[in-house]
Design a protein around this motif. Structure first.
Motif, mmCIF file in Angstrom:
data_model
loop_
_atom_site.group_PDB
_atom_site.id
_atom_site.type_symbol
_atom_site.label_atom_id
_atom_site.label_comp_id
_atom_site.label_asym_id
_atom_site.label_seq_id
_atom_site.Cartn_x
_atom_site.Cartn_y
_atom_site.Cartn_z
ATOM 1 N N UNK A 10 -10.709 0.002 9.242
ATOM 2 C CA UNK A 10 -9.263 0.349 9.446
ATOM 3 C C UNK A 10 -9.157 2.038 8.948
ATOM 4 N N UNK A 12 -7.030 5.747 8.945
ATOM 5 C CA UNK A 12 -5.470 6.620 8.932
ATOM 6 C C UNK A 12 -5.939 7.679 9.664
ATOM 7 N N UNK A 14 -3.789 11.316 10.131
ATOM 8 C CA UNK A 14 -2.266 12.088 9.977
ATOM 9 C C UNK A 14 -1.729 12.441 11.456
ATOM 10 N N UNK A 35 -0.182 0.778 12.677
ATOM 11 C CA UNK A 35 0.966 1.669 12.489
ATOM 12 C C UNK A 35 1.384 2.764 12.945
ATOM 13 N N UNK A 52 2.654 0.343 18.148
ATOM 14 C CA UNK A 52 2.080 -0.983 17.361
ATOM 15 C C UNK A 52 1.609 -2.002 18.052
ATOM 16 N N UNK A 76 1.996 9.138 11.216
ATOM 17 C CA UNK A 76 0.993 8.730 10.539
ATOM 18 C C UNK A 76 0.626 7.404 11.304
ATOM 19 N N UNK A 78 -2.058 4.332 11.532
ATOM 20 C CA UNK A 78 -3.025 3.449 10.942
ATOM 21 C C UNK A 78 -3.670 2.532 11.987
ATOM 22 N N UNK A 456 13.745 13.856 3.497
ATOM 23 C CA UNK A 456 12.453 13.196 3.720
ATOM 24 C C UNK A 456 12.143 12.709 4.921
ATOM 25 N N UNK B 139 5.199 9.507 -5.665
ATOM 26 C CA UNK B 139 6.076 9.765 -4.336
ATOM 27 C C UNK B 139 7.539 9.819 -4.664
ATOM 28 N N UNK B 142 8.670 12.747 -6.523
ATOM 29 C CA UNK B 142 8.686 13.960 -5.516
ATOM 30 C C UNK B 142 10.136 13.977 -4.490
ATOM 31 N N UNK B 143 10.085 12.921 -4.186
ATOM 32 C CA UNK B 143 11.242 12.941 -3.030
ATOM 33 C C UNK B 143 12.549 13.113 -3.900
ATOM 34 N N UNK B 164 7.458 2.444 3.500
ATOM 35 C CA UNK B 164 6.633 3.384 4.006
ATOM 36 C C UNK B 164 6.337 3.205 5.493
ATOM 37 N N UNK B 165 7.140 2.206 6.111
ATOM 38 C CA UNK B 165 6.858 1.820 7.540
ATOM 39 C C UNK B 165 5.735 1.074 7.813
ATOM 40 N N UNK B 183 -4.431 -0.534 2.829
ATOM 41 C CA UNK B 183 -3.559 0.256 3.682
ATOM 42 C C UNK B 183 -2.590 0.942 2.989
ATOM 43 N N UNK B 186 -3.803 4.250 2.006
ATOM 44 C CA UNK B 186 -4.419 5.328 2.627
ATOM 45 C C UNK B 186 -3.018 5.946 3.205
ATOM 46 N N UNK B 187 -1.939 5.352 3.182
ATOM 47 C CA UNK B 187 -0.530 5.983 3.751
ATOM 48 C C UNK B 187 -0.137 6.786 2.451
ATOM 49 N N UNK B 190 -1.981 9.984 1.882
ATOM 50 C CA UNK B 190 -1.627 11.084 2.910
ATOM 51 C C UNK B 190 -0.117 11.599 2.504
ATOM 52 N N UNK B 191 0.650 10.745 2.109
ATOM 53 C CA UNK B 191 2.044 11.357 1.853
ATOM 54 C C UNK B 191 2.095 11.993 0.448
#
Lengths: 581, 202
Positions: A10, A12, A14, A35, A52, A76, A78, A456, B139, B142-143, B164-165, B183, B186-187, B190-191
Motif C-alpha cells: 500500500x 501513498x 501526495x 483513496x 476509488x 492525496x 492511497x 483547510x 494536526x 495546527x488547523x 481525512x477522507x 493507512x 501515511x495520510x 503527509x498532512x
C-alpha cells in the motif's frame, strides 16, 4: 486469495506526483486506487480520471510496453499494488483475465480517440457531411417554378439548388408559401421565388454545430460544401431521425405557433432537448447556445404575433435579453430578463411598445418562462434609446456600488429582434474601459459572492447543499464581465469574454483557461443536477448535495472553487477593491 | 520515557514501523488478549504481504462475555486451537525488534502488552511508540491556529479516517484495524508534512 494478500503493498502519493510516466519505465505493478484518484494524461492533456476502486498500470503490465499515459495523483492518493508475478498468476483465472483485458480495450480506444475528437460523444461530433446520402440536384437558373417542381418530383426530393452565382435554393415550403399561397402559377420564374444566396457550411462541420446553425438561421435544408463545391445537402428530417428530442424538432413546433396558447408545454419540451444534448456529451456552453437560439426564436415569434395584432410598430425598436439569456448560457427556462428599446420618443410609441411588451411577456409566461422576481422585464423596462443611453452613462460615469450589483446584468445585453441599431449603447459600454472607478466598482461587485471553501481547503456545505451558482458560476461570470469590458470586447458569453481578455493581456492565458475549465464543469454539474431535480418533480435549484457527487466530482468541485477564490484575489489586488469606500 | 536511540533523527521512511492492534475480551486490566494483527511499513510503504495475524488461546475461557463476542466476532470455539499467549508474544517481540511500534490510542494496547509480558515473567521490550491519536491531535491544533472555530478531529479510528477522507474498513478485527492504522498514519504523515521520525515522537 492468500496469493493476492502476499504481494500486496500500500503506497501513498501526495497530490500531483507522478505514479507512472508516459514512455517511462514499464509498469511493474497492478495498481488499485484505495483513496483519492489519478488522472491519465498525455502531453499535459487529461484523458481520463480514475477514482476509488479503479485499477491502472495493467495495460503496460500486460503489453510490456512503456505506459501510454502519465498517471498523476489527484490529491492525496492511497493505492494498493501487486507485483507482476501476482498479477500474472491471477490472470490464470478466466474471470479476472477477462475483466482486465476488457478494461484494456477500453483504455486503448480512449488513447486513440483522445487525439481526435476529445471526449465529446461521437454521434454529435461526427462531420455533418457523413449524413449526405446522394449528390446534389441542380436546376438551371432561367427555369420556371413548374420545371423546378418536376425535377423535385422525379428525384423525390424536397429541395433543389439553383445554378449560377450566388447559389439559390428552392424548397417544398417555398412552393407552398411563396407560390401557391401567393396566388402564383407554375410559369413564375424561379429567380423570383428561390432563396439566395444560400446558407452553407463546410461538410467537415461537426453535426452539432450544423444543428445549431440551422436552428439559429431558421432553415430546414443545409447544402454542404467541400473544396468550394456543394457536395450534398442535409435536411432537418435527417437530424430528427437521429434524435427525437432534437432542437430542430422543437424549432418546427415553434414555427407552427399561431397563438400564444399553442406554446403550453414548450418548457417541458425544452427540458427534454437539454437532457438529450447533455446525454449526447455536449458541454454546457454548447447546450446553452442551442437552448438560447430556441428561446430567441420563441421571442421572435411572439413579437411577430404581437405586431400582427397591434399593427405595424410606429418606430424602429429592438427587443433585448440580458443576464444568462444575453450571454446564451441558459439551459433550462430561467427567469425572464428582457427589455425593449425604441427609437422615436413619442407618446404614441410609448403606448404601442408597452402593449407589445405586455403581449410578449405574457406569451413567455405561457410558454413556461417564470417572470423575473426582480422585475427586469420589458413591461417595466420599455424606454426610448435616448433614455437607455443616459441610463448606461449614469451607471458608468457615476457608479454606485449598490446600483451596479443589480445593473451589471444589463451589460450582457443582446438584441434578439428588431431593426434598431444598438451601436450607441455599445459605444457607451466601450467607453467604460477608460473609467477606472467604474471598473473597480464592477470588480468589487464581482467579489460579492465567495466560494464556500474553508482555510483547510474543504468545501463548506450548508443545509440543502453547496450553492454552486453563488459559490462559482456567478463569480466567474462577473469576473469575465469586468475583464471583457476592460479589454473593450463586445463578447457576451463568459467563455468568449475570458478568451478576449486573455488576447488583450488583461488576464493570463493560464488564468483564462483555468476559469473556463471551472466554468464548464460547474455549468454542466448544475445542469445535470437540475435535470435530476426535475426528474424527481422537484424545483431545479442551484444547490448540489456533496453526498450525491462521486469522490472525483467532489475533488473537481473543490478545485474549481479554489481556482475561483484565487482569481477573485487577483481581481481584488488588480483593482485595489479594498480601498474603495 | 524512552531515550532517543538515534544520534540524528532518521528520515521518516528510513525506519520500519509495525502497526499493531489487539482485540481483547474487555477493557479492564483483568481482561485477556484474544487476537493480534500487525502490518509493517517499510520504505514508507505498507507491506501488507508481510502481515502477522493470530488468535490467542485464552487462559480463562469462562471469562469470555457475550458482549465481547458481539464486538469482536471471535467465537470461543475458534480460540480452542489458537497458540498460547507466550508463543504469540514471541512473534510480536521478534517483529518489533528495533522497529517503531505504531498504535492508534496507544495507551490501551500498550497496557495489555506490558501486563502480558509481566504476567509471563518477561522483561518489557520498551519499543519506541508512534500514536496516530497524538498525530491527529497535532494536526487538529495546527488547523485551529488557522481556523479557531473548527472542531478537533474525532479520535475513533473509523471516524478519524473518515474525517481525512479515508474509506470505511472492517472494524474490530485486529488485522484490519492494524492496516487501517497504518493507512491513517501515511495520510497523517503527509498532512503534517513530517520528514523525520523525531517529528512523530516529540
Amino acid at each position: 486469495m492468500s496469493r493476492v494478500e502476499r504481494g500486496l503493498e500500500i503506497t501513498f502519493y501526495p497530490d500531483g506526483s507522478k505514479v507512472l510516466e508516459r514512455s517511462g519505465p514499464k509498469s511493474q505493478h497492478l495498481y488499485l486506487i484505495r483513496k483519492g484518484g489519478v488522472r491519465l494524461e498525455r502531453d499535459g492533456q487529461p484523458i481520463l480520471h480514475l477514482e476509488e476502486g479503479e485499477a491502472f498500470g495493467y495495460p503496460s503490465l500486460l503489453s510490456q510496453d512503456a505506459p501510454a499515459f502519465d498517471v498523476v495523483a489527484e490529491e492525496d492518493l492511497l493505492v494498493y499494488r501487486w507485483p507482476r508475478e501476482v498479477f500474472q498468476k491471477l490472470l490464470e483465472y478466466s474471470a479476472f483475465a477477462e475483466f482486465f483485458t476488457r478494461g484494456l480495450a477500453e483504455r486503448l480506444r480512449l488513447a486513440t480517440r483522445a487525439e481526435g475528437l476529445g471526449m465529446v460523444n461521437l454521434d454529435l461530433a461526427l462531420p455533418v457531411g457523413e449524413l449526405i446520402t446522394r449528390p446534389p440536384v441542380f436546376v438551371p437558373r432561367p427555369s420556371t417554378i413548374g420545371e423546378a417542381a418536376q425535377v423535385m418530383r422525379s428525384h423525390q426530393i424536397s429541395s433543389v439548388l439553383v445554378e449560377g452565382e450566388p447559389l439559390g435554393i428552392l424548397t417544398d415550403r417555398d412552393l407552398r408559401n411563396r407560390v401557391l399561397a401567393a396566388g402564383k402559377g407554375p410559369e413564375t420564374p424561379l429567380v423570383e421565388i428561390m432563396s439566395t444566396p444560400v446558407k452553407t457550411l463546410p461538410a467537415s462541420t461537426p453535426l452539432f454545430e450544423a444543428l445549431s446553425f440551422m436552428v439559429s438561421q431558421g432553415i430546414h435544408h443545409l447544402p454542404l460544401e467541400q473544396d468550394g463545391k456543394i457536395i450534398g445537402l442535409v435536411t432537418d428530417t435527417v437530424f430528427m431521425r437521429q434524435q427525437t428530442k432534437s432542437p430542430l424538432y422543437l424549432l418546427r413546433r415553434l414555427e407552427r405557433t399561431r397563438n400564444p396558447s399553442d406554446l403550453a408545454g414548450y418548457g417541458t419540451e425544452l427540458t427534454g432537448v437539454a437532457e438529450s444534448l447533455l446525454s449526447g456529451g455536449l458541454g454546457a456552453s454548447e447546450i446553452g447556445r442551442s437552448v438560447s437560439s430556441l428561446n430567441d426564436q420563441l421571442i421572435r415569434i411572439l413579437l411577430r404575433l404581437g405586431e400582427d395584432r397591434l399593427g405595424p410598430p410606429p418606430s424602429a425598436y429592438s427587443w433585448i435579453v440580458f443576464g444568462s439569456e444575453g450571454r446564451m448560457e441558459q439551459a433550462l427556462l430561467t427567469d425572464q430578463d428582457n427589455a425593449l428599446i425604441y427609437e422615436v420618443d413619442s407618446p404614441e410609441a410609448a403606448a404601442y411598445f408597452e402593449q407589445l411588451a405586455q403581449l410578449v411577456v405574457e406569451g413567455l409566461i405561457q410558454a413556461g418562462f417564470p417572470p423575473c422576481p426582480g422585475g427586469y422585464m420589458a413591461i417595466n423596462w420599455c424606454k426610448p434609446i435616448s433614455e437607455w443611453e443616459q441610463l448606461f452613462q449614469s451607471w458608468i460615469e457615476v457608479p454606485k456600488p449598490q446600483e451596479l450589483l443589480e445593473a451589471q446584468i444589463f451589460f450582457d445585453f443582446r438584441a434578439v429582434h428588431g431593426q434598431l441599431s444598438l451601436e450607441p449603447l455599445e459605444r457607451v459600454l466601450a467607453s467604460s474601459a477608460d473609467r477606472g472607478i467604474f471598473l473597480a466598482q464592477l470588480a468589487r461587485a464581482s467579489l460579492q459572492f465567495r466560494p464556500p471553501i474553508g482555510f483547510f481547503r474543504q468545501i463548506k456545505e450548508d443545509d440543502g447543499g453547496v450553492d454552486i451558482k453563488k459559490g462559482g458560476i456567478a463569480p466567474i461570470v462577473s469576473l469575465a464581465r469586468v475583464y471583457a469590458l476592460e479589454a473593450r470586447s463586445q463578447a457576451r458569453a463568459t467563455l468568449e469574454r475570458l478568451q478576449a481578455a486573455a488576447r488583450e493581456n488583461k488576464l493570463s492565458q493560464d488564468g483564462a483557461e483555468t476559469l473556463m475549465e471551472a466554468f464548464g464543469f460547474l455549468m454542466r454539474l448544475r445542469l445535470r443536477e437540475q435535470l435530476a431535480s426535475l426528474g424527481r418533480n422537484e424545483a431545479p435549484g442551484n444547490k448540489v448535495l456533496l453526498e450525491r457527487l462521486s469522490p472525483l466530482e467532489r475533488r473537481h468541485l473543490k478545485e474549481a472553487f479554489l481556482q475561483v477564490r484565487e482569481m477573485q484575489e487577483a481581481m481584488s489586488n488588480r483593482f485595489h477593491t479594498d480601498r474603495l469606500g | 520515557m524512552n531515550l532517543w536511540p538515534f544520534s540524528k533523527s532518521p528520515a521518516w521512511n528510513e525506519v520500519n514501523y509495525w502497526a499493531l492492534d489487539l482485540e481483547t475480551s474487555g477493557l479492564s486490566p483483568s481482561d485477556q488478549i484474544l487476537s493480534v494483527g500487525m502490518v509493517p511499513i517499510r520504505h514508507g510503504r505498507i507491506e501488507y504481504g508481510a502481515h502477522y495475524y493470530s488468535l490467542v488461546h485464552p487462559v480463562r475461557f469462562d471469562a469470555l462475555s457475550a458482549e465481547g463476542i458481539k464486538a469482536h466476532h471471535i467465537l470461543p470455539r475458534e480460540l480452542e486451537s489458537a497458540p498460547p499467549l507466550g508463543q504469540v508474544l514471541d512473534e510480536i517481540q521478534q517483529r518489533i525488534g528495533d522497529n517503531i511500534l505504531l498504535l492508534h490510542y496507544g495507551s490501551v494496547d500498550l497496557g495489555f502488552l506490558q501486563r502480558s509480558f509481566k504476567a509471563l515473567g518477561r522483561p518489557w521490550i520498551k519499543p519506541l511508540v508512534v500514536d496516530t491519536v497524538l498525530l491527529l491531535a497535532r494536526l487538529g491544533e495546527r488547523r485551529r491556529q488557522l481556523e479557531p472555530h473548527t472542531k478537533p478531529f474525532p479520535t475513533g479510528l473509523a471516524a478519524a479516517r473518515a474525517a481525512l477522507g479515508l474509506p470505511g474498513h472492517i472494524e474490530h478485527h485486529a488485522l484490519w484495524d492494524a492496516l487501517a492504522t497504518a493507512e491513517l498514519f501515511l495520510v497523517l504523515r503527509n498532512q503534517l508534512r513530517a520528514r523525520t521520525l523525531r517529528q512523530f515522537v516529540r
